[in-house]
Design a protein around this motif. Structure first.
Motif, PDB file in Angstrom:
ATOM      1  N   HIS A 131       0.861  -1.191   0.000  1.00  0.00           N
ATOM      2  CA  HIS A 131       0.000   0.000   0.000  1.00  0.00           C
ATOM      3  C   HIS A 131       0.894   1.237   0.000  1.00  0.00           C
ATOM      4  N   VAL A 138      -5.356   7.203   0.872  1.00  0.00           N
ATOM      5  CA  VAL A 138      -4.797   5.964   0.334  1.00  0.00           C
ATOM      6  C   VAL A 138      -4.596   6.160  -1.163  1.00  0.00           C
ATOM      7  N   SER A 141      -3.551   0.609  -3.028  1.00  0.00           N
ATOM      8  CA  SER A 141      -3.872  -0.448  -2.072  1.00  0.00           C
ATOM      9  C   SER A 141      -3.689  -1.805  -2.733  1.00  0.00           C
ATOM     10  N   SER A 400      -9.933   7.167  -0.217  1.00  0.00           N
ATOM     11  CA  SER A 400      -9.076   6.226  -0.940  1.00  0.00           C
ATOM     12  C   SER A 400      -9.279   6.355  -2.439  1.00  0.00           C
ATOM     13  N   VAL A 410      -5.244   0.882   6.687  1.00  0.00           N
ATOM     14  CA  VAL A 410      -4.133   0.447   5.838  1.00  0.00           C
ATOM     15  C   VAL A 410      -2.866   0.312   6.668  1.00  0.00           C
ATOM     16  N   SER A 413      -3.102  -2.718   8.810  1.00  0.00           N
ATOM     17  CA  SER A 413      -3.216  -4.013   8.140  1.00  0.00           C
ATOM     18  C   SER A 413      -1.902  -4.768   8.096  1.00  0.00           C
TER      19      SER A 413
END
Length: 474
Positions: A131, A138, A141, A400, A410, A413
């Protein structure tokens, strides 16, 4: 008898005038306050063919992990690319890492990220999955790089003194990489805040565009050849429109060798260069009253997003002013009726002008942009014209450009670095909350204990108890 002018002096004066004109033209060229160019993984500066210098990335890199860099072997593709020299190296991240850039100008910035997935004995960059996030948005991704499109360009507003770009592997078994990064402050006239939102039955105002993050998907030189960064003041690439042109109607391509008339407060060379405005695709008046005479361009896009469509016009085909009128359509809907270039350019031919539209794609994955004849009766031999076209993707409701995972999730994650910090923060917050709850329970217990002593019942044997006189029961 008057002295005759000396030819040598005349020639010298002409040269001086030409040099002064060149000087003033050069001094008027856009010079961005922020112009960070870094070659990731390299140990020395790299100069491109357009004379820009990319510096080594070490001073911009923020990472507590070992710094991994690799180099590529020369190949045919790299040698034919404008960025060939900076694609020879890459920086690899096995855990979340970031680059930090000092920002002098609080405005829209152009961010270009370069990902050319070459392979070495130790790493195959095509297998990287990661990402990219910046300024709470974002950008990419679950991204996997492709050699067909190694450049990703974004525009976002930076209001702070620093811009931090994070690269986050999707999990502990993957990694991230980048070849080069460009952070350039954009001209103030490049992005307006208010645009036209094209809907099924009406065109409405769209406010707040400058606060969105945008990804450039397509940049087309209609009717002209490829324009490289060397010929663009903002170092952009414009590709021919053949691949996207989707009309059975026969159109004509025209070119212009004269001077493009840039106007004060009008479209500048930073909006688009001469190479875009001095070519165009046009509709002849023959059969132009039919719907089939529309010029249409088709672009594959992701559904569920809004898109900015920027159309560039420069009347290099008309013989006189106020003769060219036409309609503009977005996804088949009428976006601009009886568009008159002469009126918009202050009655100047060969003067550039651009129009922005915003379209909500909904569930559709194809974006259509068309130019067609107007119902207005004119005297031109041209019933439609387009010089350039740009398609930019706008962020969705979670901030995003690529999926429904927001900035905070993100970072969470990944199993390394940032996610560990997030988990530690959550655990610490839980500990603090439990401590506060425990402290409040102790205070409550003490309060109840004091109340219990104060309200103890009188003993049954009251012989030793004196009753005050004058009391209620006296």
């Amino acid at each position: 008898m008057a002295d005759r002018p000396n030819p040598r002096h005349l020639q010298r004066n002409i040269i001086i005038i030409q040099l002064l004109a060149l000087f003033f033209r050069s001094s008027a060229l856009f010079s961005p306050p922020d112009n960070h160019l870094i070659s990731c993984g390299s140990i020395s500066p790299i100069t491109l063919h357009d004379h820009r210098i990319f510096l080594p990335d070490a001073t911009f890199l923020i990472s507590s992990n070992p710094k991994i860099s690799i180099s590529a072997d020369a190949n045919a593709f790299l040698q034919s690319n404008s960025y060939a020299s900076v694609y020879q190296s890459a920086r690899i991240f096995t855990s979340p890492s970031s680059y930090e850039f000092q920002i002098r100008s609080k405005c829209i910035h152009i961010i270009r990220l370069h990902f050319y997935p070459f392979s070495t004995g130790s790493h195959n960059l095509a297998s990287a999955r990661f990402h990219v996030v910046a300024s709470g948005f974002v950008l990419l991704s679950n991204f996997t790089a492709s050699s067909d499109s190694p450049l990703k360009e974004f525009m976002l507003r930076v209001d702070g003194e620093k811009l931090v770009i994070f690269f986050v592997p999707v999990d502990s078994s993957s990694f991230a990489f980048v070849n080069a990064i460009e952070v350039i402050s954009a001209p103030v006239d490049l992005v307006e805040d208010k645009e036209r939102l094209v809907q099924t039955d009406q065109v409405m105002n769209f406010d707040g565009l400058s606060k969105q993050v945008m990804e450039t998907l397509f940049r087309i030189n209609v009717g002209g050849p490829k324009v490289t960064p060397f010929n663009d003041t903002l170092w952009r690439t414009w590709v021919p429109d053949n691949e996207f042109f989707d009309s059975d109607y026969v159109t004509k391509i025209v070119s212009f060798s004269g001077r493009i008339m840039y106007r004060r407060y009008g479209a500048s060379r930073e909006v688009a260069p001469d190479s875009v405005y001095n070519t165009a695709r046009i509709i002849d008046v023959v059969n132009s009253s039919e719907v089939s005479s529309r010029m249409t361009w088709k672009f594959p896009v992701d559904h569920g997003y809004k898109y900015l469509i920027r159309m560039h016009f420069c009347d290099i085909a008309s013989l006189a002013l106020n003769e060219l009128y036409f309609n503009v359509y977005i996804n088949g809907y009428l976006a601009y009726e009886n568009f008159d270039i002469s009126s918009e350019t202050g009655q100047v031919l060969a003067s550039p002008y651009y129009v922005d539209f915003v379209a909500d794609m909904g569930s559709s994955g194809i974006l259509f942009v068309s130019v067609g004849p107007s119902g207005f009766v004119g005297h031109s031999r041209v019933d439609g014209l387009l010089n350039g076209l740009e398609i930019m993707k706008l962020n969705n409701t979670v901030g995003s450009l690529d999926g429904q995972l927001p900035f905070s999730l993100v970072l969470h994650s990944s199993r390394g670095g940032f996610s560990a910090a997030v988990r530690s923060l959550i655990c610490w917050s839980a500990f603090v909350m439990l401590s506060v709850v425990g402290f409040m329970l102790i205070l409550r217990w003490r309060a109840e204990s004091r109340n219990h002593i104060a309200w103890t019942a009188l003993p049954m044997d009251a012989s030793g108890v004196k009753i005050a006189k004058g009391g209620q029961f006296a």
